[in-house]
Write a protein that holds these residues in place. Structure first.
Motif, PDB file in Angstrom:
ATOM      1  N   MET A 197       0.845  -1.209   0.000  1.00 60.23           N
ATOM      2  CA  MET A 197       0.000   0.000   0.000  1.00 60.23           C
ATOM      3  C   MET A 197       0.876   1.254   0.000  1.00 60.23           C
ATOM      4  N   THR A 198       1.948   1.194   0.786  1.00 63.94           N
ATOM      5  CA  THR A 198       2.826   2.365   0.911  1.00 63.94           C
ATOM      6  C   THR A 198       3.516   2.684  -0.412  1.00 63.94           C
ATOM      7  N   ARG A 199       3.906   1.649  -1.152  1.00 62.59           N
ATOM      8  CA  ARG A 199       4.549   1.911  -2.457  1.00 62.59           C
ATOM      9  C   ARG A 199       3.595   2.631  -3.403  1.00 62.59           C
ATOM     10  N   ILE A 200       2.343   2.204  -3.395  1.00 64.04           N
ATOM     11  CA  ILE A 200       1.338   2.851  -4.253  1.00 64.04           C
ATOM     12  C   ILE A 200       1.149   4.305  -3.810  1.00 64.04           C
ATOM     13  N   ILE A 201       0.954   4.501  -2.520  1.00 66.93           N
ATOM     14  CA  ILE A 201       0.683   5.851  -2.007  1.00 66.93           C
ATOM     15  C   ILE A 201       1.876   6.772  -2.251  1.00 66.93           C
ATOM     16  N   ASP A 202       3.070   6.281  -2.012  1.00 72.70           N
ATOM     17  CA  ASP A 202       4.264   7.105  -2.247  1.00 72.70           C
ATOM     18  C   ASP A 202       4.327   7.565  -3.703  1.00 72.70           C
ATOM     19  N   GLY A 203       3.968   6.664  -4.612  1.00 72.98           N
ATOM     20  CA  GLY A 203       3.972   7.013  -6.045  1.00 72.98           C
ATOM     21  C   GLY A 203       2.947   8.090  -6.354  1.00 72.98           C
ATOM     22  N   LEU A 204       1.773   7.966  -5.770  1.00 70.83           N
ATOM     23  CA  LEU A 204       0.718   8.961  -6.012  1.00 70.83           C
ATOM     24  C   LEU A 204       1.127  10.319  -5.461  1.00 70.83           C
ATOM     25  N   LEU A 233      -2.749  12.649   0.605  1.00 71.48           N
ATOM     26  CA  LEU A 233      -3.299  12.518  -0.754  1.00 71.48           C
ATOM     27  C   LEU A 233      -4.638  13.220  -0.881  1.00 71.48           C
ATOM     28  N   LYS A 234      -4.967  13.605  -2.105  1.00 67.16           N
ATOM     29  CA  LYS A 234      -6.299  14.114  -2.421  1.00 67.16           C
ATOM     30  C   LYS A 234      -7.181  12.939  -2.839  1.00 67.16           C
ATOM     31  N   PHE A 235      -8.471  13.047  -2.541  1.00 69.07           N
ATOM     32  CA  PHE A 235      -9.422  11.988  -2.883  1.00 69.07           C
ATOM     33  C   PHE A 235     -10.463  12.505  -3.869  1.00 69.07           C
ATOM     34  N   ALA A 236     -10.923  11.606  -4.749  1.00 64.52           N
ATOM     35  CA  ALA A 236     -11.995  11.930  -5.699  1.00 64.52           C
ATOM     36  C   ALA A 236     -12.993  10.778  -5.664  1.00 64.52           C
ATOM     37  N   PHE A 237     -14.268  11.097  -5.817  1.00 67.09           N
ATOM     38  CA  PHE A 237     -15.298  10.060  -5.816  1.00 67.09           C
ATOM     39  C   PHE A 237     -15.553   9.569  -7.239  1.00 67.09           C
ATOM     40  N   THR A 262     -12.252  16.534   4.731  1.00 66.00           N
ATOM     41  CA  THR A 262     -12.786  17.891   4.558  1.00 66.00           C
ATOM     42  C   THR A 262     -12.536  18.323   3.120  1.00 66.00           C
ATOM     43  N   ARG A 263     -12.992  19.517   2.807  1.00 64.18           N
ATOM     44  CA  ARG A 263     -12.793  20.034   1.444  1.00 64.18           C
ATOM     45  C   ARG A 263     -11.336  19.990   1.027  1.00 64.18           C
ATOM     46  N   GLU A 264     -10.475  20.296   1.961  1.00 63.77           N
ATOM     47  CA  GLU A 264      -9.066  20.387   1.548  1.00 63.77           C
ATOM     48  C   GLU A 264      -8.445  19.019   1.284  1.00 63.77           C
ATOM     49  N   ASP A 265      -9.139  17.961   1.667  1.00 63.33           N
ATOM     50  CA  ASP A 265      -8.669  16.611   1.325  1.00 63.33           C
ATOM     51  C   ASP A 265      -9.136  16.191  -0.060  1.00 63.33           C
ATOM     52  N   MET A 266     -10.043  16.977  -0.654  1.00 61.22           N
ATOM     53  CA  MET A 266     -10.683  16.539  -1.887  1.00 61.22           C
ATOM     54  C   MET A 266     -10.007  17.112  -3.123  1.00 61.22           C
ATOM     55  N   PHE A 267      -9.883  16.253  -4.117  1.00 64.67           N
ATOM     56  CA  PHE A 267      -9.457  16.686  -5.449  1.00 64.67           C
ATOM     57  C   PHE A 267     -10.468  17.693  -5.976  1.00 64.67           C
ATOM     58  N   THR A 268      -9.991  18.772  -6.544  1.00 68.60           N
ATOM     59  CA  THR A 268     -10.897  19.719  -7.179  1.00 68.60           C
ATOM     60  C   THR A 268     -10.208  20.353  -8.382  1.00 68.60           C
TER      61      THR A 268
END
Ligand SMILES: [Zn+2]
Length: 282
Positions: A197-204, A233-237, A262-268
Motif C-alpha cells: 500500500m505504501t509503495r502505491i501511495i508514495d507514487g501517487l 493525498l487528495k481523494f476523488a469520488f 474535509t474540502r481540503e482533502d478533496m481533489f478539485t
C-alpha cells in the motif's frame, strides 16, 4: 510524509496548495457543496449524454464523463485515438454541466494526441486493470482466462505496474485502486500488505495524483484510505458507472465521513489546479 511536506511537494509540481477555507475537521458536512458531490468516473458506453445529465440533476451529483482513450488495440465500445476524435468528443460535451475527462488505456495513449488537444480535457484518469501478461501482451485482468500464477508474485508485479503507470503517464486521478482479479479477491486484506500500500501511495504523492474512492467497486478499503489520508493525498469520488448506475456515491460518501475528510482533502479542478497534462512531461 506529513500534509505540510505534501503541500510543499505539490507546489514543486506546480499544483496549487488547495488551502481554501472550509469547515474544520468534523464540522459541517463538506459534501453539501456540489463541487465535492462529483462522480469523476462516468462512462457513456451504453447511453447518450441526455439521460445521463438527467440523472446528474436528479441525484444532485456533478458528473465527470470519461471516454476511453488510447490506440485502437484497446477494445471498448468507443476509444478516442487521435486529435480529431478527441476534439469531436470535447465538442459534444462543450457547454454541458459536466467535467470532460478520459480514461487512459495502456501506456502509449499520450502518443495518440497533441498536447494542445489534451489540454482541452479537464482531467485524465486511469487504472491498472489492463496489465502485461508473462509474454508482455496486454491482458484485461477482469476477463483473464489464463493462470495468473502465485498470488505473492502476482502482487509484486501488479504493484510495480501501478508505479510504472504513475511514473510514465500524466494522470490526475488513479481509479479502481486496489481492485484484485477474481482468483485473489478473497485474500484482499492479506495481499494488500502495508509495504505494498505504501509503495502505491508514495507514487501517487510523488506525482501529485489523486486517489479515487470507488463506489462501483467499494474500494479501496479503510486501511489503505487511512494511510493515503495520513500521506496527504487528495481523494476523488467515482462509480465507474454505466447507465443508470452513475452518481450512486454511497460508499464514497460513507468512507469520506469515516475518514473525516474535509474540502481540503478533496481533489478539485477549481482553486488553480494545474492539470497533469500541463505539469508532467512524457
Ligand atoms: Zn472506468
Amino acid at each position: 510524509m506529513k500534509r505540510r511536506e505534501f503541500i510543499a511537494g505539490a507546489l514543486a509540481f506546480g499544483a496549487a496548495p488547495l488551502m481554501a477555507a472550509g469547515p474544520a475537521r468534523g464540522q459541517a458536512d463538506p459534501f453539501e457543496d456540489e463541487r465535492f458531490r462529483t462522480d469523476y468516473h462516468v462512462h457513456l458506453d451504453n447511453s447518450s449524454l441526455e439521460p445521463v445529465l438527467e440523472l446528474s440533476r436528479e441525484r444532485h451529483v456533478k458528473f465527470g464523463i470519461v471516454e476511453h482513450a488510447g490506440t485502437k488495440e484497446n477494445i471498448y465500445p468507443k476509444v478516442l485515438s487521435n486529435d480529431a476524435e478527441l476534439k469531436a468528443y470535447l465538442a459534444m460535451l462543450a457547454g454541458k454541466p459536466v467535467y470532460k475527462g478520459v480514461q487512459a488505456e495502456w501506456t502509449d495513449w499520450m502518443g495518440c494526441f497533441s498536447k494542445e488537444a489534451l489540454a482541452g480535457l479537464d482531467y485524465v484518469i486511469t487504472d491498472a486493470m489492463t496489465m502485461p501478461d508473462k509474454a508482455g501482451k496486454r491482458m484485461k485482468l477482469w476477463e483473464a482466462t489464463e493462470d495468473l500464477g502465485d498470488a505473492q508474485a502476482f502482487m509484486d508485479r501488479y504493484v510495480d505496474w501501478h508505479v510504472e503507470i504513475m511514473t510514465l503517464e500524466p494522470i490526475d486521478i488513479f481509479v479502481n485502486l486496489s481492485w484484485l482479479p477474481a482468483p485473489f479477491a478473497d485474500d484482499y486484506e492479506a495481499l494488500w500488505t502495508e509495504s505494498r500500500m505504501t509503495r502505491i501511495i508514495d507514487g501517487l504523492v510523488k506525482h501529485g495524483i489523486a486517489m479515487e474512492i470507488s463506489s462501483g467497486f467499494e474500494l479501496p478499503k479503510l486501511p489503505l484510505l487511512h494511510l493515503a489520508r495520513e500521506a496527504g493525498l487528495k481523494f476523488a469520488f467515482g462509480t465507474n458507472g454505466r447507465y443508470p448506475k452513475m452518481g450512486l456515491l454511497d460508499y464514497s460518501m460513507r468512507l469520506a465521513k469515516e475518514l473525516a475528510l474535509t474540502r481540503e482533502d478533496m481533489f478539485t479542478l477549481d482553486d488553480g489546479y494545474v492539470k497533469a497534462v500541463e505539469r508532467r512531461s512524457w
